[in-house]
Enzyme design. Structure first.
Site, mmCIF file in Angstrom:
data_model
loop_
_atom_site.group_PDB
_atom_site.id
_atom_site.type_symbol
_atom_site.label_atom_id
_atom_site.label_comp_id
_atom_site.label_asym_id
_atom_site.label_seq_id
_atom_site.Cartn_x
_atom_site.Cartn_y
_atom_site.Cartn_z
ATOM 1 N N GLU A 54 0.921 -1.080 -0.019
ATOM 2 C CA GLU A 54 -0.139 -0.078 0.029
ATOM 3 C C GLU A 54 0.814 1.217 0.063
ATOM 4 O OE1 GLU A 54 -2.521 -3.241 1.277
ATOM 5 O OE2 GLU A 54 -0.709 -2.618 1.821
ATOM 6 N N HIS A 110 -10.465 -5.991 9.593
ATOM 7 C CA HIS A 110 -10.853 -5.754 8.368
ATOM 8 C C HIS A 110 -12.357 -5.323 8.396
ATOM 9 C CE1 HIS A 110 -7.863 -8.772 8.011
ATOM 10 N NE2 HIS A 110 -7.702 -8.567 6.507
#
Length: 340
Positions: free
Chosen positions: A66, A135
């Site tokens: 990322e 998540h």
């Protein structure tokens, strides 16, 4: 003679992909990057069909890094491109936060307006399906708190397409936060009311303008993404008791449409704010504060229905206990009336 328009219902995922494709067709500077957004079409379906139409140069699968692809997006945008980047889960922002906030959000300011950074960062939010604490967060307030970025969060497919189109065309960096349970992906448990008619032609939904999705006179319920749907369900329950609830969909957190909320609360005199993000220091308190600062007369103390300040549990019973829902909104109204 009036010609009836055929209803064309799309999921949020399909609406997002359609908006991206339409902008890619008219602007060669627009391209997409992220993990599994190529042939797979994105874990949440946001880029389905794009790789087949535009190829791997403009729909780029990235390594699981990322930090690398967020930095690349900032560089590309600063050099005249218009990247759309998918951060698969908003929880992953921690590994690329420097690129998001110290670069993407600030470089226009640092350059005295000479360098625009038109990045769209689309990222999934929300829980409800036992994916645990790394998540399942929403983190709306985390991004809304930081100057330099617009933040949008749709609750239905019509708004998703219009907000995505507006975000891509905007010269500011935009965080596009979509809730997993509203995407229309069957394995996530879809909210049917998020699947609505979406025009085929391109259009924009203005960033920073809330929508009154149900009118009422006795209570204002303000929500974002999943909170809107909880609010609508609660409003239907309250209607059976003769209580008329107005439901407002913020649609964007930055800019925040305080005026629409304040106007509604002036009419109803009661306010409940619903947010799946953490309760403390969040959007719910910002909305309540905005109403209080304007001296709006209230008939009862405002309430917030948000996620408790705990890590998100994995086990389904514990997670469901913590999540906002319509029954909690009704209970908040009952508490409000008890103490009014």
């Amino acid at each position: 003679m009036t010609v009836a328009t055929k209803e064309r219902k799309l999921t949020i995922a399909r609406a997002m992909a359609e908006a991206i494709a339409q902008e890619m067709r008219v602007d060669e500077r627009v391209f997409v990057m992220g993990e599994d957004i190529g042939p797979l079409g994105g874990v949440f379906g946001n880029t389905r069909g794009l790789h087949e139409e535009f190829g791997s140069e403009r729909v780029r699968d990235t390594p699981i890094s990322e930090t690398a692809f967020m930095g690349a997006a900032v560089g590309a945008a600063s050099d005249g491109m218009r990247p759309i980047v998918e951060l698969m889960f908003v929880d992953f922002f921690g590994v690329c936060f420097d690129a998001i906030y110290n670069l993407m959000a600030k470089n226009t300011y640092f350059s005295g307006g000479e360098v625009q950074v038109p990045v769209v960062l689309m990222t999934s939010t929300g829980g409800g399906y036992s994916d645990a604490g790394q998540h399942s967060q929403c983190l709306h307030a985390t991004f809304a708190h930081l100057p330099g970025m617009k933040v949008v969060a749709p609750s239905n497919a019509y708004d998703a397409k219009g907000l995505m189109t507006a975000a891509i065309r905007d010269n500011n960096p935009v965080i596009f936060m979509f809730h997993k349970a509203l995407q229309g992906m069957g394995w996530l448990g879809t909210e049917k009311d998020a699947i609505v008619h979406v025009p085929e032609e391109s259009y924009e939904v203005p960033i920073g303008k809330a929508a009154v999705v149900r009118e009422g006179n006795d209570l204002t319920i303000v929500g974002i993404t999943s909170g809107v749907h909880h609010g609508l369900k609660a409003a239907r329950q309250l209607a059976e008791r003769g209580i008329s609830a107005e439901v407002i969909d913020l649609r964007a957190l930055v800019p925040l449409d305080r005026a629409t909320v304040i106007e509604s609360v002036r009419k109803t005199g009661r306010l409940i704010v619903v947010d799946e993000d953490y309760q403390s220091y969040g959007v719910s308190s910002e909305i309540i504060c905005s109403v209080a600062e304007q001296g709006v007369p209230l008939k009862a103390a405002p309430q917030r229905v948000a996620y408790p300040d705990i890590p998100i549990p994995f086990t389904p019973p514990m997670e469901q206990w913590a999540l906002p829902n319509a029954d909690k909104i009704v209970a908040a109204y009952e508490l409000m009336e008890k103490h009014s």
